[in-house]
Design an enzyme around this catalytic site. Structure first.
Site, PDB file in Angstrom:
ATOM      1  N   ASP A 159       0.870  -1.178   0.000  1.00 31.35           N
ATOM      2  CA  ASP A 159       0.000   0.000   0.000  1.00 31.35           C
ATOM      3  C   ASP A 159       0.906   1.228   0.000  1.00 31.35           C
ATOM      4  O   ASP A 159       2.027   1.188   0.489  1.00 31.35           O
ATOM      5  CB  ASP A 159      -0.966  -0.014   1.188  1.00 31.35           C
ATOM      6  N   ASP A 205      -8.336  -6.976   1.288  1.00 34.22           N
ATOM      7  CA  ASP A 205      -7.375  -7.106   2.376  1.00 34.22           C
ATOM      8  C   ASP A 205      -8.057  -6.569   3.607  1.00 34.22           C
ATOM      9  O   ASP A 205      -8.932  -5.698   3.504  1.00 34.22           O
ATOM     10  CB  ASP A 205      -6.106  -6.288   2.104  1.00 34.22           C
ATOM     11  N   CYS A 239     -13.344 -27.029  10.346  1.00 33.10           N
ATOM     12  CA  CYS A 239     -12.114 -26.374   9.899  1.00 33.10           C
ATOM     13  C   CYS A 239     -10.931 -27.334   9.985  1.00 33.10           C
ATOM     14  O   CYS A 239     -10.819 -28.097  10.945  1.00 33.10           O
ATOM     15  CB  CYS A 239     -11.864 -25.134  10.756  1.00 33.10           C
ATOM     16  N   CYS A 266      -7.682 -26.257   9.868  1.00 31.97           N
ATOM     17  CA  CYS A 266      -6.465 -25.458  10.094  1.00 31.97           C
ATOM     18  C   CYS A 266      -5.595 -26.129  11.162  1.00 31.97           C
ATOM     19  O   CYS A 266      -6.052 -27.000  11.892  1.00 31.97           O
ATOM     20  CB  CYS A 266      -6.840 -24.037  10.495  1.00 31.97           C
ATOM     21  N   CYS A 311      -7.360 -25.996  14.640  1.00 36.55           N
ATOM     22  CA  CYS A 311      -8.543 -26.845  14.842  1.00 36.55           C
ATOM     23  C   CYS A 311      -8.224 -28.332  14.728  1.00 36.55           C
ATOM     24  O   CYS A 311      -8.913 -29.165  15.322  1.00 36.55           O
ATOM     25  CB  CYS A 311      -9.635 -26.454  13.853  1.00 36.55           C
ATOM     26  N   HIS A 315      -6.012 -19.705  12.872  1.00 33.45           N
ATOM     27  CA  HIS A 315      -7.357 -20.132  12.470  1.00 33.45           C
ATOM     28  C   HIS A 315      -8.042 -19.077  11.604  1.00 33.45           C
ATOM     29  O   HIS A 315      -8.590 -19.390  10.548  1.00 33.45           O
ATOM     30  CB  HIS A 315      -8.232 -20.461  13.684  1.00 33.45           C
TER      31      HIS A 315
HETATM   32  N1  PRF Z   1      -6.323   4.177   0.229  1.00 32.43           N
HETATM   33  C1  PRF Z   1      -5.162   3.468   0.418  1.00 32.43           C
HETATM   34  N2  PRF Z   1      -5.130   2.403   1.242  1.00 32.43           N
HETATM   35  C2  PRF Z   1      -6.250   2.043   1.895  1.00 32.43           C
HETATM   36  C3  PRF Z   1      -7.470   2.733   1.739  1.00 32.43           C
HETATM   37  C4  PRF Z   1      -7.515   3.862   0.847  1.00 32.43           C
HETATM   38  O1  PRF Z   1      -8.535   4.527   0.646  1.00 32.43           O
HETATM   39  C5  PRF Z   1      -8.407   2.090   2.570  1.00 32.43           C
HETATM   40  C6  PRF Z   1      -9.824   2.454   2.781  1.00 32.43           C
HETATM   41  N3  PRF Z   1     -10.613   1.428   3.329  1.00 32.43           N
HETATM   42  C7  PRF Z   1      -7.722   1.033   3.189  1.00 32.43           C
HETATM   43  N4  PRF Z   1      -6.439   1.020   2.771  1.00 32.43           N
HETATM   44  N5  PRF Z   1      -4.055   3.826  -0.207  1.00 32.43           N
HETATM   45 ZN    ZN Z   2      -9.430 -23.596  12.348  1.00 31.55          ZN
END
Ligand code: PRF
Ligand code: ZN
Length: 376
Positions: free
Chosen positions: A89, A271, A309, A311, A314, A340
């Site tokens: 990110d 994510d 499950c 995993c 579990c 888990h």
């Molecule tokens: N921009 C970036 N990363 C993020 C978000 C975003 O708007 C969000 C919003 N839920 C999570 N991670 N760059």
């Molecule tokens: Zn599990």
């Protein structure tokens, strides 16, 4: 390269090829902010948890240990000994959610580090330079994530700026990829759609960034204060404007129910810190709903955390044992819950893919949507 294999209504079953391996979509990315999933989980564990992609953060790795250091150690994949794809990110979101005293200008954002208060500047070029040093499979564009509710005029101006930042991201990353010594010369770039809950701004912004023909597109600025219904309404408005031949990533979302609802509206990639964060508080996701393992009713319960499950947790341990470990603040209690939950999320996405493959996504959705949200 994204290949659409099948659809069911808006839901998509696809495959995404990267230099670090092929991702089966819809997929969940496990959040390893500073290079590890919180809860003492390593890249070796991830192999047995059906994990396909790791997500790391530009902001955190830039502050510590420093992206130059990671580059010297061979890049983020080599550093963490994770052999699959990594998405980083951009720092955009973290700067806005974690850092103090920020100041946004056309060039970028000045902020104080949450670690030592040091003043730092980050703009599109800095974010791309850091992500290039990390050598991730996929770099995310530098954006402003606006919290909800937001003013209309502010949202318009911010989205225009985020679009200008995107052009700068693309120019800079293209340049960095051609430089000698680039960790990943095939690094991909995803653009991020913003626009708060204003669907007209969302659509305009999406149309604008679509022109850049990037490797994928994300929906940002959701799950930041609006209701789930509003979030679904925005997703419904945006996905038809997203290229059909590129992955669609909903950032930072969400609960199993949110994920199922978003897949049904055409999202491919997710994510969320929820599986690991909730696990650290003893909250486990199961096929019958959410369980709180801290609850006294598990004191003498010899059954596995989730009877359905497979995993590592579990397969081997009981609710009573995990309850005891959590009560005693033994690290193993948290770790078992994290293992888990990570396995659960990755299995949920695997089952969604299987349902799409077998043309029974609708019945899968109907069977699970109310159960997954229950507290038991
Ligand atoms: N921009 C970036 N990363 C993020 C978000 C975003 O708007 C969000 C919003 N839920 C999570 N991670 N760059
Ligand atoms: Zn599990």
């Amino acid at each position: 390269m994204y290949r659409l294999l099948k659809t069911s209504g808006q839901a998509r079953r696809g495959e995404f090829q990267t230099v670090h391996g092929t991702v089966q979509m819809p997929a969940f990315m496990n959040v390893a902010t500073a290079g590890a999933i919180k809860g003492a989980v390593s890249a070796l564990d991830l192999k047995q948890l059906k994990c396909q992609v790791q997500l790391c953060n530009t902001y955190h790795l830039h502050l510590r240990p420093g992206d130059e250091t990671v580059k010297k150690l061979g890049g983020i994949c080599r550093f963490t000994r994770w052999e699959g794809p990594v998405l980083t990110d951009s720092g955009g979101f973290q700067v806005f959610s974690l850092a103090k005293l920020r100041n946004i200008r056309e060039e970028g954002v000045t902020f104080a580090s949450h670690i030592d208060g040091r003043r730092i500047f980050m703009g599109p070029e800095e974010s791309m330079r850091i992500q290039s040093n990390l050598g991730s499979t996929i770099a995310m564009a530098f954006d402003e994530c606006i919290e909800n509710p937001a003013e209309y005029a502010y949202t318009r101006n911010s989205c225009d700026r985020t679009a200008r930042w995107l052009y700068r991201c693309k120019t800079e990353l293209d340049k960095l990829k051609r430089q000698e010594g680039a960790v990943n010369p095939q690094q991909m770039l995803f653009g991020i759609n913003q626009g708060s809950t204003y669907t007209d701004i969302r659509v305009d912004h999406m149309k604008k960034i679509r022109e850049l023909n990037l490797d994928g597109y994300a929906i940002g600025g959701l799950a930041v204060g609006e209701s789930a219904e509003e979030m679904y309404r925005v997703i419904e408005a945006v996905t038809p404007e997203m290229p059909a031949d590129k992955p669609r990533y909903l950032m930072g979302v969400g609960t199993p129910v949110n994920i199922l609802e978003a897949v049904r509206r055409g999202v491919d990639l997710f994510d969320c810190v929820m599986p690991s964060r909730n696990a650290r508080h003893g909250h486990a996701f199961t096929w019958e709903g959410c369980r709180n393992l801290m609850n006294a009713k598990y004191e003498l319960d010899d059954a596995p955390l989730d009877e359905n499950c497979d995993c590592p947790c579990c397969r081997n341990f009981s609710r009573a044992y995990i309850h005891h470990l959590l009560k005693s603040k033994e690290m193993l209690g948290m770790r078992l819950c994290v293992l888990h939950n990570i396995y659960f999320y990755n299995t949920l996405l695997e089952k969604i893919r299987l349902a799409l493959d077998e043309d029974c996504f609708d019945s899968f959705y109907r069977k699970n949507i109310s159960v997954l949200g229950q507290r038991i």
